[in-house]
Write a protein that holds these residues in place. Structure first.
Motif, short mmCIF file in Angstrom:
data_model
loop_
_atom_site.label_atom_id
_atom_site.label_comp_id
_atom_site.label_asym_id
_atom_site.label_seq_id
_atom_site.Cartn_x
_atom_site.Cartn_y
_atom_site.Cartn_z
N GLN A 6 -3.55 10.17 2.34
CA GLN A 6 -3.95 10.92 1.07
C GLN A 6 -3.35 9.83 0.02
OE1 GLN A 6 -1.41 14.54 1.54
NE2 GLN A 6 -2.75 15.70 2.17
N THR A 7 -4.27 10.49 -1.35
CA THR A 7 -3.65 9.98 -2.52
C THR A 7 -2.47 9.47 -2.86
OG1 THR A 7 -5.99 9.06 -3.32
CG2 THR A 7 -4.24 8.77 -5.39
N PRO A 8 -1.39 8.77 -3.62
CA PRO A 8 0.03 9.19 -3.81
C PRO A 8 0.07 9.54 -5.37
CG PRO A 8 -0.25 6.29 -3.28
CD PRO A 8 -2.01 6.68 -3.55
N LYS A 9 0.91 10.06 -5.50
CA LYS A 9 0.84 10.68 -7.12
C LYS A 9 3.01 11.20 -7.12
CE LYS A 9 -2.60 14.52 -5.22
NZ LYS A 9 -3.06 16.23 -5.67
N PRO A 10 2.05 10.37 -8.30
CA PRO A 10 4.13 10.75 -9.15
C PRO A 10 4.94 11.50 -8.79
CG PRO A 10 2.19 10.30 -10.15
CD PRO A 10 1.24 10.71 -9.12
N THR A 11 6.09 11.43 -8.95
CA THR A 11 6.77 12.83 -8.07
C THR A 11 8.14 12.73 -9.46
OG1 THR A 11 8.36 11.17 -6.75
CG2 THR A 11 6.94 13.08 -6.27
N GLY A 12 7.82 12.23 -10.68
CA GLY A 12 8.16 12.23 -12.08
C GLY A 12 7.83 11.76 -13.23
N GLU A 13 8.56 11.85 -14.48
CA GLU A 13 8.48 11.15 -14.95
C GLU A 13 7.37 9.20 -15.31
OE1 GLU A 13 9.67 10.15 -20.17
OE2 GLU A 13 10.71 10.26 -18.54
N ASP B 7 -8.41 4.82 -5.77
CA ASP B 7 -8.98 5.06 -5.03
C ASP B 7 -9.85 6.33 -5.52
OD1 ASP B 7 -7.43 4.49 -3.18
OD2 ASP B 7 -5.64 6.37 -3.57
N GLY B 8 -10.47 6.51 -6.61
CA GLY B 8 -11.78 7.08 -7.70
C GLY B 8 -12.48 5.90 -8.21
N GLU B 9 -13.28 6.06 -9.23
CA GLU B 9 -13.59 5.61 -10.13
C GLU B 9 -13.04 4.61 -11.08
OE1 GLU B 9 -16.71 5.35 -9.43
OE2 GLU B 9 -17.17 7.06 -8.82
N LEU B 10 -13.27 2.80 -11.47
CA LEU B 10 -12.23 2.68 -11.74
C LEU B 10 -12.73 2.86 -13.87
CD1 LEU B 10 -10.91 -0.45 -12.21
CD2 LEU B 10 -12.69 -1.24 -12.62
N LEU C 7 -8.55 -3.02 2.14
CA LEU C 7 -8.55 -4.23 2.40
C LEU C 7 -9.50 -4.55 3.63
CD1 LEU C 7 -5.14 -3.53 3.06
CD2 LEU C 7 -5.57 -5.30 1.61
N LYS C 8 -9.65 -6.21 3.95
CA LYS C 8 -10.62 -6.67 4.99
C LYS C 8 -9.65 -6.95 6.42
CE LYS C 8 -11.99 -10.60 3.80
NZ LYS C 8 -11.57 -12.23 3.27
N GLU C 9 -8.70 -6.81 6.13
CA GLU C 9 -7.75 -6.23 7.99
C GLU C 9 -6.77 -5.21 7.45
OE1 GLU C 9 -6.55 -10.44 8.87
OE2 GLU C 9 -7.88 -11.42 8.98
N ASN C 10 -6.37 -4.48 9.06
CA ASN C 10 -5.31 -3.60 8.94
C ASN C 10 -5.76 -2.42 7.47
OD1 ASN C 10 -3.72 -4.66 10.86
ND2 ASN C 10 -2.92 -5.99 9.40
N THR C 11 -6.52 -2.00 7.33
CA THR C 11 -7.35 -1.65 6.45
C THR C 11 -7.41 0.14 6.99
OG1 THR C 11 -9.83 -1.91 6.79
CG2 THR C 11 -9.65 -0.13 5.76
N PRO D 256 -8.60 3.57 6.09
CA PRO D 256 -9.66 4.42 5.76
C PRO D 256 -8.87 5.61 4.05
CG PRO D 256 -9.30 4.67 7.69
CD PRO D 256 -8.15 4.32 7.64
N GLY D 257 -9.74 5.43 3.59
CA GLY D 257 -9.65 5.85 2.08
C GLY D 257 -9.12 4.95 1.54
N ASP D 258 -8.38 4.19 1.49
CA ASP D 258 -7.38 3.45 0.26
C ASP D 258 -8.07 1.79 -0.14
OD1 ASP D 258 -5.61 2.44 -1.56
OD2 ASP D 258 -3.43 1.73 0.85
N ARG D 259 -8.20 2.36 -0.74
CA ARG D 259 -8.95 1.49 -2.12
C ARG D 259 -8.04 0.19 -3.07
NH1 ARG D 259 -14.75 2.93 -4.08
NH2 ARG D 259 -14.10 4.20 -5.66
N GLY D 260 -8.46 -0.60 -3.41
CA GLY D 260 -7.86 -1.78 -4.05
C GLY D 260 -8.08 -2.17 -5.38
N LEU D 261 -8.16 -3.33 -6.30
CA LEU D 261 -8.91 -3.59 -6.90
C LEU D 261 -9.30 -5.57 -6.86
CD1 LEU D 261 -10.09 -4.30 -9.93
CD2 LEU D 261 -7.74 -4.56 -10.88
N VAL D 262 -9.70 -5.85 -5.99
CA VAL D 262 -9.80 -7.12 -5.71
C VAL D 262 -10.80 -7.86 -6.84
CG1 VAL D 262 -11.07 -8.23 -3.60
CG2 VAL D 262 -10.63 -5.80 -3.85
N LEU D 263 -9.53 -9.28 -6.82
CA LEU D 263 -10.92 -10.27 -7.29
C LEU D 263 -11.74 -11.28 -7.06
CD1 LEU D 263 -8.35 -12.57 -9.56
CD2 LEU D 263 -10.04 -13.76 -8.09
N LYS D 264 -12.51 -11.69 -7.20
CA LYS D 264 -13.74 -11.84 -6.11
C LYS D 264 -14.70 -13.77 -6.28
CE LYS D 264 -15.36 -9.44 -3.34
NZ LYS D 264 -15.09 -9.46 -2.07
N SER D 265 -13.97 -14.15 -7.75
CA SER D 265 -14.70 -15.14 -7.52
C SER D 265 -14.20 -16.23 -7.37
CB SER D 265 -15.36 -14.99 -9.75
OG SER D 265 -16.11 -13.91 -9.59
#
Length: 641
Positions: free
Chosen positions: A61-68, A76-79, A108-112, A114-123
């Protein structure tokens, strides 16, 4: 039984040693960090994880902040909200000056998870720049600043960084023109090039006198950071900056560096109160020499500076068999001139030189020369001895004057307000993964955020770890000395097993009574001979018993004599019986007693011995013996009885 207890003691000692060695190897990775790991949030441990299965099934489940918070991003959604830079880098060739590096949002390529995505530098070998505006600007007043995010070098890292910049607030801030010269307040994160592994914490401090900004770098952590760059795992980087001007840097919630903004930054926040006077010059007669040659020293008359350090040894003698006429090297007789050899271009061809075969068995070849030895008369060039300089004035330094640029900032925590976050990077390795950014002021909020994101990744990676054998081999590749420990660990139980489980050598007595052989028939002649030997043994036994009985009777008579004398005195007799009377009585009594004892012992001894011998022989006739001769065992038992 004693031997058995001794063996069990040694076996227990061996098991304890093996257990301690195994525990030390399994804990090695935790000791490398040389830091105290904080307790991980309980919520990460309550995830629905079945560790017994080969593939770990989790519900993400996408983390949600619990305070300020001032900023969060899970990708996890659109950029949305992130802006790619469209500018160029200054002072760089045009072909690489553009910030045209590619970014992607992916798992992630390893230890994926499911549903958890991140920003990847590709070049590779390109400049990358991307940034986003904070939800709420952070003002440095009375609340701490916590910056936290995840990084995974999925392909390792050759040369490149994964640090973030907290961009300073300004009226004309345009993220499309975000580049290396864009003013920032704090830069934090990992960086590596070659074998230099860094964890940056840099803040830009404003000079209250001039208004100019100067970068202040935190001192390097004392721990080894190498494994965080090479293990291809997701690591959590956290910076905590407090209003009391202290800071902490953590990796995976383990503090790797802490310090004070006033004391642990380079260069220091506050300049020195005094500086060297730039107009001060060293006097020409200033003497900085602590030692000088003794002006009163004189070279001795017998000091000969012309003597060489080496001379020929006059006692040396040419070894017998030295071949004066043979050269040390001769042309190779098997060498042939190359076909493409051109004498006009290459000159006259000569065969290559090889060691003279005749010199192999001789002490030497060629002209013999006396060896050199140290010259006992050599003293070298004479120099006057050194003495303390009476005019020594010490090392000159300019005088100190008040620093015209001096100021004192007692609270460097009060930095420029932050309104945006950005990644401005150059890397020679692709697939650098970023995830779960958070900027807040409460440690509990950051820990809960980490538990819902990085904590889940950690559990998945732990479940997918290779077996213990693979981990041991990997550890030995980094530390070859571990192979010795492994060999000793394996050899110890084998040696203990051989020591305690190998059958012990049996004694002759054990062999006679326990060793069973094939039954053999008993012949009549052997039986007769055995009976005769048994009768002889019985006679010997009777004689021995008679001797023992006679000795006992003699002791009893002596005791009776002693009692008789005591009784006579007690009755008031004036004179004791004569020796002849006593001795005569003793002789008569002794003879009678001996006859009676012999008769009784003869009768009593014959019965058991005869019955015993008959029983023994009967057993020998009916059964089979042990060893080569069954009758020998019977005789031994009789003798033993």
């Amino acid at each position: 039984i004693t031997r058995m207890y001794f063996q069990w003691d040694w076996l227990c000692v061996g098991v304890l040693i093996i257990s301690s060695v195994t525990a030390e190897i399994e804990n090695e990775d935790h000791l490398d960090a040389d830091v105290e790991v904080e307790d991980f949030d309980k919520r990460s441990q309550e995830a629905d994880v079945d560790r017994d299965e080969s593939s770990l099934e989790v519900v993400y489940q996408t983390p949600k902040p619990t305070g300020e918070v001032y900023f969060t991003e899970t990708f996890d959604g659109e950029l949305t909200g992130w802006v790619l830079s469209k500018t160029k880098k200054d002072d760089t060739d045009d072909n690489i000056a553009k910030y045209d590096g590619r970014w992607e949002v992916e798992e992630l390529k390893e230890n994926t998870v499911p549903g958890d995505r991140g920003l990847v530098l590709k070049s590779v070998a390109k400049h990358h720049a991307i940034s986003a505006i904070l939800t709420k600007a952070f003002i440095f007043d009375s609340k701490p600043l916590i910056v936290q995010y995840e990084v995974n070098f999925q392909d390792g890292i050759d040369c490149g960084g994964a640090y973030v910049k907290l961009i300073s607030s300004s009226d004309g801030l345009d993220l499309e023109y975000f580049f290396d010269k864009t003013p920032y307040t704090i830069m934090f994160g990992p960086d590596k090039c070659g074998e230099d592994y860094k964890l940056h914490f840099i803040f830009r401090h404003k000079n209250p006198k001039t208004g100019e900004y100067e970068e202040k770098h935190a001192k390097r952590p004392d721990v080894d950071l190498k494994k965080f760059y090479l293990d291809k795992k997701t690591h959590l980087y956290t910076l905590v900056l407090k209003p009391d001007d202290t800071f902490e840097m953590s990796i995976d919630q383990s503090v790797v560096s802490r310090g004070n903004l006033l004391e642990d930054m380079v260069p220091p926040v506050n300049p020195p109160k005094e500086v060297e006077d730039p107009s001060d010059k060293k006097p020409d007669d200033w003497d900085e020499r602590p030692k000088i040659p003794d002006p009163n020293a004189v070279k001795p008359d017998d000091w000969n500076e012309d003597e060489p350090s080496k001379i020929e040894d006059p006692d040396a003698v040419k070894p017998e068999g030295w071949l004066d006429d043979e050269p040390q090297y001769v042309p190779d007789p098997n060498a042939k001139k190359p076909k493409d050899w051109d004498e006009e271009m290459d000159g006259e061809w000569e065969a290559p030189q090889i060691p003279n075969p005749k010199c192999e068995t001789a002490p030497g070849c060629g002209q013999w020369v006396r060896p050199m030895k140290n010259n006992p008369n050599y003293k070298g060039k004479w120099k006057a001895p050194m003495i303390d300089n009476p005019n020594y004035q010490g090392i000159w330094s300019p005088r100190k004057i008040p620093n015209p640029d001096y100021f004192e900032d007692l609270h460097p925590f009060e930095m420029t307000t932050v309104s945006a976050i950005g990644l401005e990077l150059w890397s020679m390795t692709s697939n650098i993964y970023f995830d779960n950014f958070i900027i807040c002021s409460e440690k509990e909020v950051a820990d809960r955020w980490a538990a819902d994101g990085w904590g889940l990744k950690k559990l998945v990676a732990s479940a997918n770890e290779p077996g213990m054998f693979s981990q041991l081999v990997t550890a030995a590749e980094d530390h070859p000395w571990l192979w010795v420990l492994y060999i000793l660990t394996l050899a110890l139980p084998v040696g203990l097993g051989v020591l305690f489980c190998w059958p012990a050598k049996k004694t002759d007595e054990d062999t006679d009574f326990s060793k069973t052989d094939i039954s053999k028939p008993i012949l009549q002649g052997d039986l007769k001979q055995g009976r005769e030997e048994l009768e002889d043994d019985e006679i010997e036994l009777e004689e021995k018993e008679n001797e023992d009985i006679a000795e006992d009777e003699r002791r009893e008579m002596e005791e009776a004599k002693r009692k008789l004398l005591q009784a006579t005195k007690k009755m008031g007799r004036e004179t004791p019986p004569s020796e002849d009377e006593v001795e005569g009585g003793e002789d008569i009594d002794d003879e009678e007693e001996e006859n009676d004892v012999e008769d009784r012992s003869q009768e009593d001894g014959d019965k058991p011995n005869k019955s015993g011998s008959e029983d023994e022989m009967k057993e020998a006739d009916e059964g089979t013996g042990s060893g080569d001769d069954p009758l020998k065992s019977v005789r031994k038992r009789v003798r033993k009885d």
